[in-house]
Motif scaffolding. Sequence first.
Motif, short mmCIF file in Angstrom:
data_model
loop_
_atom_site.label_atom_id
_atom_site.label_comp_id
_atom_site.label_asym_id
_atom_site.label_seq_id
_atom_site.Cartn_x
_atom_site.Cartn_y
_atom_site.Cartn_z
N GLY A 1 0.77 -1.24 0.00
CA GLY A 1 0.00 0.00 0.00
C GLY A 1 0.80 1.29 0.00
O GLY A 1 0.49 2.21 -0.75
N GLY A 2 1.85 1.35 0.81
CA GLY A 2 2.57 2.61 0.95
C GLY A 2 3.68 2.81 -0.06
O GLY A 2 4.41 3.79 -0.01
N ILE A 3 3.84 1.87 -1.00
CA ILE A 3 4.92 1.97 -1.99
C ILE A 3 4.30 1.99 -3.38
O ILE A 3 3.57 1.07 -3.73
CB ILE A 3 5.87 0.74 -1.89
CG1 ILE A 3 6.33 0.53 -0.45
CG2 ILE A 3 7.05 0.91 -2.82
CD1 ILE A 3 7.16 -0.75 -0.27
N PRO A 4 4.56 3.02 -4.16
CA PRO A 4 3.96 3.06 -5.50
C PRO A 4 4.68 2.12 -6.46
O PRO A 4 5.22 2.53 -7.47
CB PRO A 4 4.11 4.52 -5.91
CG PRO A 4 5.28 5.03 -5.12
CD PRO A 4 5.37 4.21 -3.87
N ARG B 1 2.94 1.43 -10.31
CA ARG B 1 3.18 2.45 -11.35
C ARG B 1 4.66 2.54 -11.69
O ARG B 1 5.03 2.89 -12.81
CB ARG B 1 2.58 3.80 -10.96
CG ARG B 1 3.26 4.56 -9.88
CD ARG B 1 2.48 5.83 -9.58
NE ARG B 1 1.20 5.53 -8.98
CZ ARG B 1 0.04 6.05 -9.36
NH1 ARG B 1 0.00 6.91 -10.34
NH2 ARG B 1 -1.06 5.72 -8.74
N THR B 2 5.52 2.22 -10.73
CA THR B 2 6.95 2.22 -11.02
C THR B 2 7.30 1.12 -12.02
O THR B 2 8.05 1.35 -12.96
CB THR B 2 7.74 2.02 -9.72
OG1 THR B 2 7.40 3.06 -8.81
CG2 THR B 2 9.23 2.05 -9.97
N VAL C 1 5.26 -0.22 -14.18
CA VAL C 1 4.63 0.06 -15.47
C VAL C 1 5.35 1.19 -16.21
O VAL C 1 5.61 1.09 -17.41
CB VAL C 1 3.13 0.41 -15.28
CG1 VAL C 1 2.52 0.86 -16.60
CG2 VAL C 1 2.37 -0.80 -14.73
N ASP C 2 5.68 2.26 -15.49
CA ASP C 2 6.23 3.45 -16.16
C ASP C 2 7.74 3.60 -16.00
O ASP C 2 8.44 3.92 -16.94
CB ASP C 2 5.57 4.71 -15.60
CG ASP C 2 4.06 4.70 -15.81
OD1 ASP C 2 3.62 4.17 -16.84
OD2 ASP C 2 3.35 5.22 -14.94
N GLY C 3 8.23 3.40 -14.79
CA GLY C 3 9.62 3.74 -14.48
C GLY C 3 10.63 2.84 -15.14
O GLY C 3 11.77 3.23 -15.38
N SER D 1 10.14 1.30 -18.09
CA SER D 1 9.68 1.03 -19.45
C SER D 1 10.82 0.84 -20.43
O SER D 1 10.65 0.21 -21.46
CB SER D 1 8.76 2.16 -19.91
OG SER D 1 9.45 3.39 -19.87
N PHE E 1 12.53 -0.07 -3.13
CA PHE E 1 11.42 0.77 -2.70
C PHE E 1 10.96 0.27 -1.35
O PHE E 1 10.69 -0.92 -1.19
CB PHE E 1 10.29 0.70 -3.73
CG PHE E 1 10.76 1.03 -5.10
CD1 PHE E 1 10.81 2.35 -5.53
CD2 PHE E 1 11.22 0.05 -5.96
CE1 PHE E 1 11.28 2.67 -6.78
CE2 PHE E 1 11.70 0.37 -7.22
CZ PHE E 1 11.73 1.68 -7.63
N SER F 1 -3.14 5.35 -1.54
CA SER F 1 -2.81 4.67 -2.78
C SER F 1 -4.04 4.59 -3.69
O SER F 1 -3.96 4.80 -4.90
CB SER F 1 -2.37 3.28 -2.37
OG SER F 1 -1.48 2.75 -3.25
N ALA G 1 -4.69 7.99 -5.13
CA ALA G 1 -3.72 8.29 -6.21
C ALA G 1 -4.16 7.61 -7.50
O ALA G 1 -4.08 8.20 -8.59
CB ALA G 1 -2.32 7.83 -5.81
N VAL H 1 -0.43 0.81 -20.65
CA VAL H 1 0.24 -0.35 -21.23
C VAL H 1 0.62 -1.33 -20.14
O VAL H 1 1.53 -1.10 -19.37
CB VAL H 1 1.50 0.08 -22.01
CG1 VAL H 1 2.20 -1.15 -22.58
CG2 VAL H 1 1.13 1.05 -23.11
#
Lengths: 428, 428
Positions: A134-137, A140-141, A143-145, A147, A296, A309, A312, A330
């Motif tokens: 829950g407290g760590i994104p 999205r990391t 998926v995006d970070g 890539s 993370f 979360s 967000a 994606v």
Amino acid sequence: MKPIKVGLLGLGTVGTGVVRIVENHQEDLKKQVGSEIEIVKIVVSDVNKQRSIAVAPDKLTEDAWEVIRNPEIDVIIEVIGGTTTTKEYIVEALNLGKHVVTANKDLMALYGGELLEIAQRNSSDIYYEASVAGGIPIIRTLVDGFSSDRITKIMGIVNGTTNYILTKMTQEGASYADVLKEAQELGYAEADPTSDVEGLDAARKMAILARLGFHTNVDLNDVSVKGISSVTKEDIQYAKRLGYQLKLLGIAECDENQVSVSVQPTMVSNSHPIASVNGVFNAVLVTGEAVGETMFYGAGAGELPTATSIVADLVAVSKNMKLGISGKRVNAMYKPTVLKTDEQISSKYFLLLEVADRAGVLAQITQELAKFDVSLQSVLQQANEHSNTAEIIVITHDASKAAITSLLETFNSMDVIHQVKSVYRVEG
Amino acid sequence: MKPIKVGLLGLGTVGTGVVRIVENHQEDLKKQVGSEIEIVKIVVSDVNKQRSIAVAPDKLTEDAWEVIRNPEIDVIIEVIGGTTTTKEYIVEALNLGKHVVTANKDLMALYGGELLEIAQRNSSDIYYEASVAGGIPIIRTLVDGFSSDRITKIMGIVNGTTNYILTKMTQEGASYADVLKEAQELGYAEADPTSDVEGLDAARKMAILARLGFHTNVDLNDVSVKGISSVTKEDIQYAKRLGYQLKLLGIAECDENQVSVSVQPTMVSNSHPIASVNGVFNAVLVTGEAVGETMFYGAGAGELPTATSIVADLVAVSKNMKLGISGKRVNAMYKPTVLKTDEQISSKYFLLLEVADRAGVLAQITQELAKFDVSLQSVLQQANEHSNTAEIIVITHDASKAAITSLLETFNSMDVIHQVKSVYRVEG
């Protein structure tokens, strides 16, 4: 600007947190999204129940289908849990073109592939950041970070209950049973702790992470799982003495598109950043081919981190709506799932053997190790004071899971070995 | 689908990494973006120079303006560094509606606000993940992951060179000068190390992070900066003895829209997750009102992490193009910048004093502390063997920066205090 209208399924502690955050951050949310976000309907099991927040009575309903099918509502937030009726709700919402935000890891672990497909077909978004750590994104990391990188390994402490128990056992020299009892009293462990302590919760999260990281549809059944209920005080003491921390680790690896995902108690070298993650905290270490190790760290659960979360995700989904790009995230699982064989899964191991205390035993054991091509990093023998047995601790270099399995079968059949007391994977 | 066409400014190690990643990951990138990504022009200072990668000669040019003004090119990647000509290039590119990806922290720290505004006006994207902690996707995390929370503190080790030096000093008991020399030989420190060791590099990164986290335009001049060049072996030894690690920390805080940003060597309690971040690694700890503490750990720099970060930005920018949402990233600095006063900046402090070794000195010192309302967490006095002086180490509870400044002035005027040898902020 037309407000984004949200239907909330569930008003437990997390649901209450979501309502609070959306109310308190209205101004900030509006600036980010470009229009107001309004929770218009909340599904509860009993509309007359006393609650810790004031909610206009006409917002509450006991009829989930009414909310799901309400054409006014754009986004469904699901925090009721469960996987049967809840799945029907979510499928219907997606098919009606609504977007979904959920914290439901069981649902996503079991039906994630299917739900993502339904979402894509309907140009709907389904976001589920709160389902893992829950407290760590972390979602999205992934998926995006990452890539532009290839992820080769995802390793983490993704269950706070078991990390709390192992931390307490390590710090206080307490037994598993005693710490579990304490954790239950403090509310860190459920009355039926099976899902946590047997590693099932962690397995679900690792399946979700592996799918995202490796772009392949890892099934929950593909995850090899071992929990912490058989971890002894003695194991923890040995780990400490040898410079390790015993942690319940989820480990997902991918080499040349072959994957393995497992959850097991693991000896982690003190010098490894994950070794110092204690208590109910979670940490996920992602290794990228180019970027190397990235870790993370944060709260794994808790009402506020989870609710944050979720909000967000609600912001992301709302932005996508405003931008007209819903359903375009994606997260395609475009690679076929090929599992590693036991011959291909490799790591270091810790073995604790109880043996007859007489000359030549160690030689016999090291001969067997050599036979299975398992080389030694270190070995330690010590006599038991009150019996004619000794203990041998072996730490191996990298060995295949298949070799270790065969080795253990042989050990179990050897007269001089009374008992294989413990076997742990070793990291770092 | 029409390919995304990229002009690359600079073909040093990072630029070369970008070319390699784009080539090697072409298939993956295409799946993510929906069309090919093609580097069509590369600006170098000498087209005839020998290079470690094969580049078609007609792609190379020495004329940056030709590339910036080439109407075929959609995205400019800038990895040449510098802040004067480079700024002109980027402004022109944005004004021509091109998107920009840059790793240039100096440029973003000095002119970030201005460049973001120009980008927004032209519906262009400017992405700069690689400018802070190359291996950690911290910028996208601040922009997206914390969208529903209020960030109250960003604290981090954001300079690898100084962390390497302090780690070596701690582990080997070596002096600053010796370790700096070694770091220079290994290429971890520049021939002129000022920007790193005096904290300027860290200050630039903290200004960038504070702007994103607090939505306010923190100026580089607003950052209070102290470097590590005066850290002594003795300071490190005291830190160790007391259970701390000495780290160069960037600390940005925001309470009720009042901000402070600083960089200084800080004593970090061993139990704090940031204390175990060693060597050239970076870590950033973000505290959200709801989510609590979250830490991101990874490589701070290096060709591959930086290049990977740039290509991740290139993917994001390309997706935005395809989706028609360029220039819509929300990173608005919509809050006025109000700096905290020294009265409002509060932390624990470590003080090392050389005093006359006679009765009553400690009492005099504790009286002064009380006078300035600075309360003690611990105090330790020890005589120097070879002189009639003693050393007093004080660790305070939370005290305002203003109180400590006044206290130190008083200390400097007291006869019994020969010298205030060291003053450090304390965290954890």
